[in-house]
Design a protein around this motif. Structure first.
Motif, PDB file in Angstrom:
ATOM      1  N   ASN A 171     -33.202  -3.151  -5.093  1.00 37.08           N
ATOM      2  CA  ASN A 171     -32.941  -4.050  -6.219  1.00 37.08           C
ATOM      3  C   ASN A 171     -33.780  -5.325  -6.060  1.00 37.08           C
ATOM      4  O   ASN A 171     -33.384  -6.265  -5.369  1.00 37.08           O
ATOM      5  N   ALA A 172     -34.931  -5.347  -6.723  1.00 41.84           N
ATOM      6  CA  ALA A 172     -35.846  -6.491  -6.610  1.00 41.84           C
ATOM      7  C   ALA A 172     -35.399  -7.681  -7.455  1.00 41.84           C
ATOM      8  O   ALA A 172     -35.962  -8.775  -7.340  1.00 41.84           O
ATOM      9  N   ASN A 173     -34.392  -7.494  -8.299  1.00 40.46           N
ATOM     10  CA  ASN A 173     -33.932  -8.579  -9.180  1.00 40.46           C
ATOM     11  C   ASN A 173     -32.882  -9.479  -8.528  1.00 40.46           C
ATOM     12  O   ASN A 173     -32.487 -10.490  -9.121  1.00 40.46           O
ATOM     13  N   LEU A 174     -32.435  -9.113  -7.348  1.00 39.27           N
ATOM     14  CA  LEU A 174     -31.351  -9.858  -6.701  1.00 39.27           C
ATOM     15  C   LEU A 174     -31.902 -10.967  -5.809  1.00 39.27           C
ATOM     16  O   LEU A 174     -32.773 -10.728  -4.970  1.00 39.27           O
ATOM     17  N   GLU A 175     -31.385 -12.167  -5.995  1.00 35.34           N
ATOM     18  CA  GLU A 175     -31.725 -13.276  -5.099  1.00 35.34           C
ATOM     19  C   GLU A 175     -30.885 -13.145  -3.824  1.00 35.34           C
ATOM     20  O   GLU A 175     -29.654 -13.199  -3.877  1.00 35.34           O
ATOM     21  N   ARG A 176     -31.552 -12.968  -2.716  1.00 36.02           N
ATOM     22  CA  ARG A 176     -30.852 -12.694  -1.456  1.00 36.02           C
ATOM     23  C   ARG A 176     -30.430 -14.002  -0.773  1.00 36.02           C
ATOM     24  O   ARG A 176     -31.056 -15.052  -0.945  1.00 36.02           O
ATOM     25  N   TYR A 177     -29.364 -13.906   0.010  1.00 31.15           N
ATOM     26  CA  TYR A 177     -28.917 -15.066   0.786  1.00 31.15           C
ATOM     27  C   TYR A 177     -28.317 -14.602   2.102  1.00 31.15           C
ATOM     28  O   TYR A 177     -27.910 -13.444   2.258  1.00 31.15           O
ATOM     29  N   ARG A 178     -28.273 -15.519   3.058  1.00 28.77           N
ATOM     30  CA  ARG A 178     -27.567 -15.310   4.317  1.00 28.77           C
ATOM     31  C   ARG A 178     -26.841 -16.601   4.670  1.00 28.77           C
ATOM     32  O   ARG A 178     -27.425 -17.685   4.597  1.00 28.77           O
ATOM     33  N   LEU A 179     -25.574 -16.512   5.053  1.00 30.79           N
ATOM     34  CA  LEU A 179     -24.847 -17.675   5.535  1.00 30.79           C
ATOM     35  C   LEU A 179     -25.087 -17.848   7.030  1.00 30.79           C
ATOM     36  O   LEU A 179     -25.198 -16.869   7.771  1.00 30.79           O
ATOM     37  N   SER A 180     -25.147 -19.074   7.461  1.00 27.57           N
ATOM     38  CA  SER A 180     -25.267 -19.361   8.887  1.00 27.57           C
ATOM     39  C   SER A 180     -23.913 -19.151   9.571  1.00 27.57           C
ATOM     40  O   SER A 180     -22.867 -19.058   8.917  1.00 27.57           O
ATOM     41  N   GLU A 181     -23.961 -19.103  10.880  1.00 24.11           N
ATOM     42  CA  GLU A 181     -22.716 -18.974  11.640  1.00 24.11           C
ATOM     43  C   GLU A 181     -21.773 -20.127  11.312  1.00 24.11           C
ATOM     44  O   GLU A 181     -20.568 -19.926  11.128  1.00 24.11           O
ATOM     45  N   GLU A 182     -22.316 -21.325  11.201  1.00 25.50           N
ATOM     46  CA  GLU A 182     -21.470 -22.483  10.904  1.00 25.50           C
ATOM     47  C   GLU A 182     -20.888 -22.397   9.496  1.00 25.50           C
ATOM     48  O   GLU A 182     -19.738 -22.777   9.265  1.00 25.50           O
ATOM     49  N   ASP A 183     -21.685 -21.877   8.546  1.00 27.17           N
ATOM     50  CA  ASP A 183     -21.168 -21.672   7.184  1.00 27.17           C
ATOM     51  C   ASP A 183     -19.972 -20.722   7.197  1.00 27.17           C
ATOM     52  O   ASP A 183     -18.952 -20.961   6.529  1.00 27.17           O
ATOM     53  N   ILE A 184     -20.111 -19.630   7.935  1.00 29.33           N
ATOM     54  CA  ILE A 184     -19.044 -18.620   8.009  1.00 29.33           C
ATOM     55  C   ILE A 184     -17.782 -19.231   8.605  1.00 29.33           C
ATOM     56  O   ILE A 184     -16.667 -19.060   8.077  1.00 29.33           O
ATOM     57  N   LEU A 185     -17.954 -19.976   9.691  1.00 23.76           N
ATOM     58  CA  LEU A 185     -16.795 -20.582  10.348  1.00 23.76           C
ATOM     59  C   LEU A 185     -16.137 -21.623   9.447  1.00 23.76           C
ATOM     60  O   LEU A 185     -14.906 -21.759   9.441  1.00 23.76           O
ATOM     61  N   GLN A 186     -16.925 -22.332   8.653  1.00 24.80           N
ATOM     62  CA  GLN A 186     -16.368 -23.321   7.731  1.00 24.80           C
ATOM     63  C   GLN A 186     -15.529 -22.638   6.644  1.00 24.80           C
ATOM     64  O   GLN A 186     -14.455 -23.127   6.276  1.00 24.80           O
ATOM     65  N   CYS A 187     -16.014 -21.517   6.131  1.00 20.69           N
ATOM     66  CA  CYS A 187     -15.248 -20.760   5.136  1.00 20.69           C
ATOM     67  C   CYS A 187     -13.884 -20.367   5.702  1.00 20.69           C
ATOM     68  O   CYS A 187     -12.855 -20.455   5.015  1.00 20.69           O
ATOM     69  N   CYS A 188     -13.884 -19.910   6.951  1.00 24.96           N
ATOM     70  CA  CYS A 188     -12.625 -19.486   7.577  1.00 24.96           C
ATOM     71  C   CYS A 188     -11.714 -20.675   7.859  1.00 24.96           C
ATOM     72  O   CYS A 188     -10.490 -20.571   7.718  1.00 24.96           O
ATOM     73  N   GLU A 189     -12.303 -21.803   8.234  1.00 29.13           N
ATOM     74  CA  GLU A 189     -11.497 -23.015   8.449  1.00 29.13           C
ATOM     75  C   GLU A 189     -10.795 -23.416   7.150  1.00 29.13           C
ATOM     76  O   GLU A 189      -9.598 -23.739   7.148  1.00 29.13           O
ATOM     77  N   ASP A 190     -11.543 -23.373   6.050  1.00 28.80           N
ATOM     78  CA  ASP A 190     -10.934 -23.675   4.754  1.00 28.80           C
ATOM     79  C   ASP A 190      -9.828 -22.663   4.441  1.00 28.80           C
ATOM     80  O   ASP A 190      -8.740 -23.040   3.980  1.00 28.80           O
ATOM     81  N   GLY A 191     -10.117 -21.389   4.680  1.00 29.34           N
ATOM     82  CA  GLY A 191      -9.142 -20.339   4.407  1.00 29.34           C
ATOM     83  C   GLY A 191      -7.859 -20.508   5.200  1.00 29.34           C
ATOM     84  O   GLY A 191      -6.758 -20.279   4.682  1.00 29.34           O
ATOM     85  N   TYR A 192      -7.996 -20.914   6.442  1.00 30.28           N
ATOM     86  CA  TYR A 192      -6.808 -21.119   7.287  1.00 30.28           C
ATOM     87  C   TYR A 192      -5.890 -22.174   6.655  1.00 30.28           C
ATOM     88  O   TYR A 192      -4.668 -22.010   6.639  1.00 30.28           O
ATOM     89  N   LYS A 193      -6.485 -23.231   6.106  1.00 26.37           N
ATOM     90  CA  LYS A 193      -5.693 -24.289   5.479  1.00 26.37           C
ATOM     91  C   LYS A 193      -4.930 -23.769   4.260  1.00 26.37           C
ATOM     92  O   LYS A 193      -3.871 -24.278   3.915  1.00 26.37           O
ATOM     93  N   TYR A 194      -5.488 -22.742   3.593  1.00 28.04           N
ATOM     94  CA  TYR A 194      -4.856 -22.184   2.397  1.00 28.04           C
ATOM     95  C   TYR A 194      -3.861 -21.067   2.737  1.00 28.04           C
ATOM     96  O   TYR A 194      -3.309 -20.438   1.829  1.00 28.04           O
ATOM     97  N   GLY A 195      -3.641 -20.813   4.022  1.00 25.38           N
ATOM     98  CA  GLY A 195      -2.627 -19.840   4.410  1.00 25.38           C
ATOM     99  C   GLY A 195      -3.138 -18.456   4.747  1.00 25.38           C
ATOM    100  O   GLY A 195      -2.339 -17.536   4.957  1.00 25.38           O
ATOM    101  N   PHE A 196      -4.449 -18.284   4.829  1.00 23.32           N
ATOM    102  CA  PHE A 196      -4.984 -16.972   5.210  1.00 23.32           C
ATOM    103  C   PHE A 196      -4.869 -16.790   6.719  1.00 23.32           C
ATOM    104  O   PHE A 196      -5.239 -17.683   7.489  1.00 23.32           O
ATOM    105  N   ARG A 197      -4.365 -15.612   7.107  1.00 24.63           N
ATOM    106  CA  ARG A 197      -4.241 -15.302   8.540  1.00 24.63           C
ATOM    107  C   ARG A 197      -5.009 -14.029   8.900  1.00 24.63           C
ATOM    108  O   ARG A 197      -4.857 -13.499   9.998  1.00 24.63           O
ATOM    109  N   THR A 198      -5.798 -13.539   7.960  1.00 18.32           N
ATOM    110  CA  THR A 198      -6.796 -12.500   8.220  1.00 18.32           C
ATOM    111  C   THR A 198      -8.092 -12.916   7.540  1.00 18.32           C
ATOM    112  O   THR A 198      -8.084 -13.282   6.364  1.00 18.32           O
TER     113      THR A 198
END
Length: 352
Positions: free
Chosen positions: A82-109
């Protein structure tokens, strides 16, 4: 015929397995068009699920950390071709930040999901998993990153990964060949699932309902496979086409058949963790609520940064790409409560 199907649903509830011929009867003859059969199966499934898990629905926070993929599956918008898709990659710190936010919202998985992207080495994945387990020891980490070697799966497990999602897509080898290019192997997909089980993961497989070339016999093969494999998690969603794939003009999978199979899977594997998928909510506005009423007990809202969500498009018109993580969390709670269930602030492990 309905009476025969009612009796087979009763048998499945008690014995948790059926013969090939019995599955053919239960799934054949456009079973999903018989509203009475669907309602009967759903009522039984809710009863069984409630006896084991009560009214709890478990939420998992998904972080879609890369849409780069080296595979070329014919149905998937992330496919390498699929040449029409703009690709991205999150950094390790980005991933950990997403999970930190999720933990505050009550996610435990936390569910870390990506295309099959070789940029993320075994060491990188293990480091992310290890940091999450160190920072949130009471939380579960689920990986959904595709086909790997036994040694790679073993390394992730030793780093602390609890669960792994790998949809088998179809248990019929011929059908598998219609969905994937020649350099992908049904035998390898099955090997991966066996390896995951052997390593002690809570293992998830699953099916695209109504994928191109799928027959009743394919669905029978799927049910017999899951009946024997006994996955801890089962992902069932309708096939939805993506405009930048070879299947762009194929018909959507059946919403009703998806709900029906959720109910049958609950009766077959009463303890399974079964999501009401985003695809269900995409095909019908209240699809996830109806999934819960059909026997599902998991919902997986998105924790990915809003700016990348519309780039992780497995199929067209995916919902919730513009909502923040907190908005997703609040929306899901209201939806779950609207059908008489409640969001549980817990890991939501498989009950053996």
């Amino acid at each position: 015929m309905s009476n025969k199907k009612f009796s087979l649903i009763d048998k499945l509830e008690v014995e948790h397995k059926l013969s090939r011929e019995e599955w053919r009867t239960l799934l054949g003859g456009k079973a999903f068009e018989d509203g009475e059969v669907l309602q009967y199966a759903a009522k039984k499934a809710r009863k069984v699920g409630d006896e084991i898990y009560g009214k709890d629905v478990f939420i998992r926070g998904i972080v879609e950390f890369s849409n780069t993929c080296n595979k070329n599956c014919y149905y998937c918008g992330l496919r390498a071709g699929n040449a029409n898709l703009e690709r991205y990659r999150l950094s390790e710190e980005d991933i950990l930040q997403c999970c930190e936010d999720g933990y505050k919202y009550g996610f435990r998985t936390f569910v870390l999901q990506s295309g099959e992207d070789p940029y993320y080495t075994t060491e990188m994945i293990c480091d992310i998993v290890n940091r999450l387990k160190t920072d949130y020891p009471e939380c579960a980490v689920t990986l959904s990153i595709g086909e790997k070697t036994f040694d790679e799966y073993k390394a992730y497990r030793e780093a602390g990964a609890d669960r792994f999602l790998l949809r088998h897509e179809t248990a019929n080898p011929e059908h598998y060949g219609k969905l994937h290019p020649e350099n992908m192997s049904w035998e390898n997909r099955m090997r991966c699932l066996r390896d995951l089980k052997a390593l002690g993961y809570q293992t998830g497989c699953g099916v695209m309902i109504g994928s191109p070339g799928q027959t009743v016999e394919c669905l029978v093969d799927d049910m017999l496979f899951m009946q024997d494999f006994e996955p801890e998690m089962i992902g069932l969603g309708p096939f939805l086409p993506h405009s930048d794939t070879p299947f762009r003009d194929e018909a959507k999978g059946s919403y009703e058949m998806t709900l029906y199979l959720i109910s049958l899977c609950r009766l077959m594997l009463p303890h399974a963790l079964i999501p009401a998928t985003t695809a269900l909510g995409t095909i019908k506005p209240n699809g996830r609520e109806q999934g819960i009423l059909a026997g599902a007990n998991v919902i997986m809202p998105n924790l990915s940064p809003v700016q990348v969500r519309d780039k992780y498009m497995l199929y067209d018109n995916k919902i919730c790409t513009g909502d923040t993580s907190s908005e997703c969390r609040g929306c899901i709670e209201r939806r779950v409560e609207s059908v008489g269930y409640k969001v549980a602030i817990t890991r939501g492990d498989f009950k053996a």
